[in-house]
Design a protein around this motif. Structure first.
Motif, PDB file in Angstrom:
ATOM      1  N   ALA A  45       0.811  -1.220   0.000  1.00 25.77           N
ATOM      2  CA  ALA A  45       0.000   0.000   0.000  1.00 25.77           C
ATOM      3  C   ALA A  45       0.838   1.259   0.000  1.00 25.77           C
ATOM      4  O   ALA A  45       0.346   2.335  -0.372  1.00 25.77           O
ATOM      5  CB  ALA A  45      -0.930   0.002   1.221  1.00 25.77           C
ATOM      6  N   ASP A  46       2.108   1.154   0.411  1.00 26.02           N
ATOM      7  CA  ASP A  46       2.911   2.367   0.571  1.00 26.02           C
ATOM      8  C   ASP A  46       3.691   2.746  -0.683  1.00 26.02           C
ATOM      9  O   ASP A  46       4.551   3.629  -0.641  1.00 26.02           O
ATOM     10  CB  ASP A  46       3.871   2.216   1.754  1.00 26.02           C
ATOM     11  N   ILE A  47       3.411   2.090  -1.816  1.00 26.96           N
ATOM     12  CA  ILE A  47       4.024   2.516  -3.074  1.00 26.96           C
ATOM     13  C   ILE A  47       3.055   3.455  -3.796  1.00 26.96           C
ATOM     14  O   ILE A  47       1.852   3.427  -3.550  1.00 26.96           O
ATOM     15  CB  ILE A  47       4.380   1.305  -3.960  1.00 26.96           C
ATOM     16  N   PRO A  48       3.540   4.326  -4.678  1.00 28.76           N
ATOM     17  CA  PRO A  48       2.638   5.236  -5.404  1.00 28.76           C
ATOM     18  C   PRO A  48       1.612   4.473  -6.227  1.00 28.76           C
ATOM     19  O   PRO A  48       1.857   3.344  -6.671  1.00 28.76           O
ATOM     20  CB  PRO A  48       3.599   6.032  -6.301  1.00 28.76           C
ATOM     21  N   ALA A  49       0.468   5.119  -6.445  1.00 28.25           N
ATOM     22  CA  ALA A  49      -0.601   4.475  -7.225  1.00 28.25           C
ATOM     23  C   ALA A  49      -0.112   4.097  -8.617  1.00 28.25           C
ATOM     24  O   ALA A  49      -0.450   3.028  -9.141  1.00 28.25           O
ATOM     25  CB  ALA A  49      -1.801   5.408  -7.316  1.00 28.25           C
ATOM     26  N   ALA A  50       0.721   4.955  -9.231  1.00 26.93           N
ATOM     27  CA  ALA A  50       1.231   4.652 -10.575  1.00 26.93           C
ATOM     28  C   ALA A  50       2.076   3.387 -10.577  1.00 26.93           C
ATOM     29  O   ALA A  50       2.027   2.594 -11.527  1.00 26.93           O
ATOM     30  CB  ALA A  50       2.042   5.839 -11.094  1.00 26.93           C
ATOM     31  N   ALA A  51       2.837   3.165  -9.502  1.00 17.85           N
ATOM     32  CA  ALA A  51       3.652   1.949  -9.406  1.00 17.85           C
ATOM     33  C   ALA A  51       2.773   0.718  -9.235  1.00 17.85           C
ATOM     34  O   ALA A  51       3.066  -0.351  -9.785  1.00 17.85           O
ATOM     35  CB  ALA A  51       4.638   2.075  -8.246  1.00 17.85           C
ATOM     36  N   ALA A  52       1.686   0.850  -8.463  1.00 23.58           N
ATOM     37  CA  ALA A  52       0.757  -0.270  -8.292  1.00 23.58           C
ATOM     38  C   ALA A  52       0.088  -0.621  -9.618  1.00 23.58           C
ATOM     39  O   ALA A  52      -0.078  -1.802  -9.948  1.00 23.58           O
ATOM     40  CB  ALA A  52      -0.284   0.078  -7.233  1.00 23.58           C
ATOM     41  N   ILE A  53      -0.290   0.391 -10.383  1.00 25.10           N
ATOM     42  CA  ILE A  53      -0.922   0.157 -11.691  1.00 25.10           C
ATOM     43  C   ILE A  53       0.073  -0.506 -12.641  1.00 25.10           C
ATOM     44  O   ILE A  53      -0.277  -1.405 -13.420  1.00 25.10           O
ATOM     45  CB  ILE A  53      -1.455   1.482 -12.272  1.00 25.10           C
ATOM     46  N   GLU A  54       1.328  -0.088 -12.558  1.00 24.72           N
ATOM     47  CA  GLU A  54       2.361  -0.716 -13.390  1.00 24.72           C
ATOM     48  C   GLU A  54       2.517  -2.190 -13.045  1.00 24.72           C
ATOM     49  O   GLU A  54       2.647  -3.045 -13.942  1.00 24.72           O
ATOM     50  CB  GLU A  54       3.689   0.021 -13.180  1.00 24.72           C
ATOM     51  N   LEU A  55       2.473  -2.534 -11.744  1.00 22.68           N
ATOM     52  CA  LEU A  55       2.548  -3.938 -11.339  1.00 22.68           C
ATOM     53  C   LEU A  55       1.314  -4.704 -11.807  1.00 22.68           C
ATOM     54  O   LEU A  55       1.408  -5.871 -12.194  1.00 22.68           O
ATOM     55  CB  LEU A  55       2.684  -4.033  -9.820  1.00 22.68           C
ATOM     56  N   ALA A  56       0.147  -4.062 -11.772  1.00 20.38           N
ATOM     57  CA  ALA A  56      -1.076  -4.713 -12.242  1.00 20.38           C
ATOM     58  C   ALA A  56      -0.964  -5.038 -13.733  1.00 20.38           C
ATOM     59  O   ALA A  56      -1.324  -6.138 -14.177  1.00 20.38           O
ATOM     60  CB  ALA A  56      -2.282  -3.828 -11.969  1.00 20.38           C
ATOM     61  N   ASN A  57      -0.463  -4.091 -14.524  1.00 20.78           N
ATOM     62  CA  ASN A  57      -0.279  -4.339 -15.954  1.00 20.78           C
ATOM     63  C   ASN A  57       0.730  -5.457 -16.197  1.00 20.78           C
ATOM     64  O   ASN A  57       0.551  -6.293 -17.091  1.00 20.78           O
ATOM     65  CB  ASN A  57       0.182  -3.060 -16.649  1.00 20.78           C
ATOM     66  N   LEU A  58       1.783  -5.490 -15.381  1.00 21.87           N
ATOM     67  CA  LEU A  58       2.798  -6.522 -15.525  1.00 21.87           C
ATOM     68  C   LEU A  58       2.231  -7.899 -15.194  1.00 21.87           C
ATOM     69  O   LEU A  58       2.476  -8.882 -15.904  1.00 21.87           O
ATOM     70  CB  LEU A  58       3.980  -6.198 -14.601  1.00 21.87           C
ATOM     71  N   SER A  59       1.444  -7.989 -14.113  1.00 18.88           N
ATOM     72  CA  SER A  59       0.831  -9.268 -13.737  1.00 18.88           C
ATOM     73  C   SER A  59      -0.105  -9.761 -14.837  1.00 18.88           C
ATOM     74  O   SER A  59      -0.171 -10.961 -15.120  1.00 18.88           O
ATOM     75  CB  SER A  59       0.057  -9.119 -12.427  1.00 18.88           C
TER      76      SER A  59
END
Length: 343
Positions: free
Chosen positions: A278-292
């Motif tokens: 939760a403590d990473i930026p929203a853009a980084a979380a979205i990038e991980l979602a796209n990668l998954s």
């Protein structure tokens, strides 16, 4: 003469999961339970704009590391406590006994990289004694030593649950250890530093401090989203995901749903939930979602090979088999415990 119209045929779908593992929807008999989690929906899209998200072009990581752990209770034992009352007659004392668990557990990492394909990278196993008895000590046997872990007693919690939770904490710690060692071992693979992705089989709780890490949840027991958005998850096509949202229970994390490739069937067939810190930026979380979304479908299992397909990813299934082999023969372990108790 009146001829009755033929009754319409009932349509149904068979859950592909082996019934011994339960169901991919764990409260299948009563539906998924509503959640009391605090959910922030607008991390990626406003709730009114939520829709299935198609795969996008992403840069592949240098390596994908899959982490998993297994556990097995070898025996329930009873640990005698010191006398709790004075003797009522010569040679007679009042003794108590506390239940304890003797368990084996193991964790490991499979690396999937371009040069070597899928291969076992790290593995470790332990044996432990889990109890609330303050006089507990390590139990040496011919099959290894069960290291004592003493857990404070809690009268408000079932003892079996308390000890099982203590075992799970030790397993989680071991998973963190093997994951850390795996990243160190990658230096010999020619993988650029900080270019790997770590996929933990199960929730990310207790492991959110690991960088570039995803939690991979195969089964569902709780509806975290409002009813209309929860219903949208069943409309995902293979490879599509939900928008990213922020979820808080006893711990916080970003999350999203993804449908893996699977045979058409039940509404939530092939649906998994992914988590990241939760403590990473929203853009980084979205990038991980796209990668998954780009990576994980290629590792989905196939029904005729795996009774938990497609959610039980192929590298994880192979890792589970190897980890269980390292636990040892349960018959021999039980015999070693009986011999130790008699000596």
């Amino acid at each position: 003469m009146t001829i009755a119209a033929p009754a319409s045929r009932m349509r149904f779908h068979v859950d592909g999961w082996d019934p011994t593992y339960g169901s991919s929807v764990e409260n299948a008999e009563h539906g998924i339970a509503d959640s009391t989690a605090k959910v922030t929906l607008h991390t990626e899209l406003a709730p009114a704009d939520w829709k299935p998200i198609s795969p996008s072009q992403v840069s592949a990581p240098g390596a994908v590391l899959f982490v998993d752990g297994v556990r097995r209770v070898e025996a329930r034992i009873w640990i005698e406590q010191p006398p709790s009352a004075p003797a009522t007659s010569p040679g007679n004392t009042v003794r108590d006994a506390r239940m304890a668990l003797c368990a084996s557990y193991a964790a490991g990492t499979v690396c999937c990289c371009p040069d070597r394909g899928a291969h076992l990278l790290t593995i470790d196993y332990r044996r432990g004694l889990f109890t609330t008895a303050t006089n507990a000590a390590d139990v040496p046997t011919t099959a290894g030593t069960y290291r004592a872990t003493i857990t404070p007693d809690d009268e408000d919690q079932n003892l079996a649950v308390l000890l099982s939770t203590a075992l799970q904490r030790q397993l989680t710690d071991l998973e963190v250890l093997v994951a850390t060692h795996a990243r160190t071992a990658l230096t010999g693979h020619g993988i650029p530093e900080d270019s790997d992705l770590l996929v933990v089989d199960g929730p990310l709780r207790g492991r959110t401090h690991l960088p570039r890490a995803l939690g991979f949840i195969k089964s569902h027991r709780t509806a975290y989203l409002p009813p209309d958005l929860h219903a949208m998850i069943a409309t995902l096509a293979p490879g599509e995901r939900s928008p990213v949202f922020l979820m808080g229970t006893s711990w916080d994390r970003h999350a999203w749903y993804l449908r893996l490739p699977c045979t058409p069937g039940a509404p939530w067939a092939g649906i998994v939930r992914l988590e990241c810190a939760a403590d990473i930026p929203a853009a980084a979380a979205i990038e991980l979602a796209n990668l998954s979304q780009a990576l994980l479908p290629r590792y989905a299992s196939i029904e005729y090979k795996d009774t938990r397909a497609p959610q039980n990813l192929v590298p994880v299934a192979g890792l589970e088999r190897e980890l269980r082999r390292h636990l040892g023969n349960p018959i021999l372990l039980s015999r070693a415990l009986r011999v130790a108790s008699a000596s």
